[in-house]
Design a protein around this motif. Structure first.
Motif, mmCIF file in Angstrom:
data_model
loop_
_atom_site.group_PDB
_atom_site.id
_atom_site.type_symbol
_atom_site.label_atom_id
_atom_site.label_comp_id
_atom_site.label_asym_id
_atom_site.label_seq_id
_atom_site.Cartn_x
_atom_site.Cartn_y
_atom_site.Cartn_z
ATOM 1 N N ARG A 60 0.818 -1.217 0.000
ATOM 2 C CA ARG A 60 0.000 0.000 0.000
ATOM 3 C C ARG A 60 0.855 1.272 0.000
ATOM 4 O O ARG A 60 0.309 2.369 0.078
ATOM 5 N N TRP A 61 2.159 1.137 -0.075
ATOM 6 C CA TRP A 61 3.078 2.263 0.064
ATOM 7 C C TRP A 61 2.777 3.386 -0.925
ATOM 8 O O TRP A 61 2.675 4.551 -0.540
ATOM 9 N N GLN A 62 2.680 3.071 -2.209
ATOM 10 C CA GLN A 62 2.484 4.132 -3.212
ATOM 11 C C GLN A 62 1.162 4.870 -3.002
ATOM 12 O O GLN A 62 1.107 6.094 -3.105
ATOM 13 N N ALA A 63 0.114 4.125 -2.678
ATOM 14 C CA ALA A 63 -1.185 4.766 -2.420
ATOM 15 C C ALA A 63 -1.121 5.597 -1.145
ATOM 16 O O ALA A 63 -1.683 6.705 -1.087
ATOM 17 N N PHE A 64 -0.438 5.084 -0.113
ATOM 18 C CA PHE A 64 -0.274 5.840 1.126
ATOM 19 C C PHE A 64 0.489 7.137 0.858
ATOM 20 O O PHE A 64 0.087 8.209 1.298
ATOM 21 N N ARG A 65 1.582 7.019 0.138
ATOM 22 C CA ARG A 65 2.422 8.176 -0.178
ATOM 23 C C ARG A 65 1.595 9.261 -0.878
ATOM 24 O O ARG A 65 1.642 10.434 -0.502
ATOM 25 N N LYS A 66 0.828 8.867 -1.864
ATOM 26 C CA LYS A 66 0.001 9.816 -2.617
ATOM 27 C C LYS A 66 -1.039 10.475 -1.706
ATOM 28 O O LYS A 66 -1.232 11.692 -1.749
ATOM 29 N N ALA A 67 -1.698 9.676 -0.872
ATOM 30 C CA ALA A 67 -2.720 10.213 0.028
ATOM 31 C C ALA A 67 -2.105 11.134 1.089
ATOM 32 O O ALA A 67 -2.680 12.184 1.416
ATOM 33 N N TYR A 68 -0.949 10.770 1.593
ATOM 34 C CA TYR A 68 -0.295 11.605 2.604
ATOM 35 C C TYR A 68 0.188 12.915 1.999
ATOM 36 O O TYR A 68 0.083 13.974 2.627
ATOM 37 N N LEU A 69 0.690 12.872 0.776
ATOM 38 C CA LEU A 69 1.083 14.116 0.099
ATOM 39 C C LEU A 69 -0.122 15.049 -0.053
ATOM 40 O O LEU A 69 0.005 16.264 0.112
ATOM 41 N N ALA A 70 -1.280 14.478 -0.335
ATOM 42 C CA ALA A 70 -2.505 15.289 -0.432
ATOM 43 C C ALA A 70 -2.844 15.897 0.923
ATOM 44 O O ALA A 70 -3.249 17.069 0.996
ATOM 45 N N GLU A 71 -2.662 15.127 1.989
ATOM 46 C CA GLU A 71 -2.903 15.683 3.329
ATOM 47 C C GLU A 71 -1.911 16.801 3.642
ATOM 48 O O GLU A 71 -2.293 17.825 4.216
ATOM 49 N N LEU A 72 -0.665 16.626 3.261
ATOM 50 C CA LEU A 72 0.339 17.663 3.523
ATOM 51 C C LEU A 72 0.030 18.943 2.759
ATOM 52 O O LEU A 72 0.271 20.045 3.262
ATOM 53 N N ALA A 73 -0.522 18.802 1.574
ATOM 54 C CA ALA A 73 -0.891 19.983 0.778
ATOM 55 C C ALA A 73 -1.969 20.802 1.480
ATOM 56 O O ALA A 73 -2.073 22.009 1.260
ATOM 57 N N GLU A 74 -2.748 20.148 2.342
ATOM 58 C CA GLU A 74 -3.807 20.823 3.088
ATOM 59 C C GLU A 74 -3.401 21.088 4.544
ATOM 60 O O GLU A 74 -4.201 21.581 5.330
ATOM 61 N N ALA A 75 -2.173 20.757 4.897
ATOM 62 C CA ALA A 75 -1.718 20.811 6.298
ATOM 63 C C ALA A 75 -1.437 22.235 6.761
ATOM 64 O O ALA A 75 -1.478 23.193 5.984
ATOM 65 N N ASN A 76 -1.090 22.323 8.019
ATOM 66 C CA ASN A 76 -0.736 23.573 8.683
ATOM 67 C C ASN A 76 0.522 24.155 8.022
ATOM 68 O O ASN A 76 1.621 23.677 8.245
ATOM 69 N N THR A 77 0.344 25.182 7.220
ATOM 70 C CA THR A 77 1.485 25.746 6.505
ATOM 71 C C THR A 77 2.483 26.416 7.447
ATOM 72 O O THR A 77 3.662 26.473 7.140
ATOM 73 N N VAL A 78 2.010 26.892 8.592
ATOM 74 C CA VAL A 78 2.918 27.508 9.558
ATOM 75 C C VAL A 78 3.934 26.474 10.038
ATOM 76 O O VAL A 78 5.135 26.728 10.068
ATOM 77 N N ALA A 79 3.458 25.289 10.389
ATOM 78 C CA ALA A 79 4.356 24.226 10.860
ATOM 79 C C ALA A 79 5.334 23.815 9.764
ATOM 80 O O ALA A 79 6.532 23.638 10.025
ATOM 81 N N LEU A 80 4.851 23.674 8.545
ATOM 82 C CA LEU A 80 5.728 23.304 7.437
ATOM 83 C C LEU A 80 6.771 24.397 7.183
ATOM 84 O O LEU A 80 7.950 24.100 6.971
ATOM 85 N N ASP A 81 6.345 25.641 7.209
ATOM 86 C CA ASP A 81 7.280 26.757 7.019
ATOM 87 C C ASP A 81 8.331 26.797 8.126
ATOM 88 O O ASP A 81 9.500 27.074 7.869
ATOM 89 N N GLU A 82 7.906 26.520 9.363
ATOM 90 C CA GLU A 82 8.852 26.496 10.482
ATOM 91 C C GLU A 82 9.910 25.422 10.268
ATOM 92 O O GLU A 82 11.105 25.669 10.475
ATOM 93 N N LEU A 83 9.497 24.244 9.846
ATOM 94 C CA LEU A 83 10.466 23.165 9.609
ATOM 95 C C LEU A 83 11.415 23.515 8.469
ATOM 96 O O LEU A 83 12.623 23.260 8.559
ATOM 97 N N ARG A 84 10.893 24.095 7.402
ATOM 98 C CA ARG A 84 11.757 24.502 6.286
ATOM 99 C C ARG A 84 12.799 25.524 6.744
ATOM 100 O O ARG A 84 13.961 25.447 6.375
#
Length: 123
Positions: A60-84
């Motif tokens: 299920r890895w490829q399907a999981f990866r795709k679904a998780y990337l979609a979740e990240l696209a909708e995720a808390n951008t502040v947290a992502l920006d902080e990590l970057r």
């Protein structure tokens, strides 16, 4: 951008830099006082439903990866920006509990952070 991945159960090292746990649940067998983390970004972990569906099944890895990337696209951008920003300034170590070091959400998150950073540099 300096990002590395590490299991939370592994020994800490001087070159770990800023250590961030990216699991949604606290890892079993690790006391919070012994974890040696700088932050816990549980909001960036996969949803409970996605995590449970995946169950670390490599088929299920490829399907999981795709679904998780979609979740990240909708995720808390502040947290992502902080990590970057942390990764631009110093070594960032994303910590996870999964046994599989090749097929887990931290692998996807690392690639997502690096890809987004590359896009920003090209602007």
């Amino acid at each position: 951008m300096k990002i590395q991945l590490k299991r939370i159960y592994d020994d800490t090292a001087q070159n770990d830099g800023y250590r961030v746990l990216v699991d949604g649940m606290w890892p079993r067998g690790i006391a919070k006082r012994d974890a040696r983390i700088d932050e816990w970004y549980k909001t960036l972990a996969p949803s409970k439903e996605l995590r449970q569906w995946f169950g670390h099944d490599r088929e299920r890895w490829q399907a999981f990866r795709k679904a998780y990337l979609a979740e990240l696209a909708e995720a808390n951008t502040v947290a992502l920006d902080e990590l970057r920003e942390i990764a631009r300034q110093q070594q960032l170590t994303l910590l996870f509990a999964a046994r599989d070091v090749e097929c887990n959400h931290a692998v996807v998150l690392k690639a997502y952070l690096e890809t987004c950073d590359d896009r920003e540099k090209k602007r």
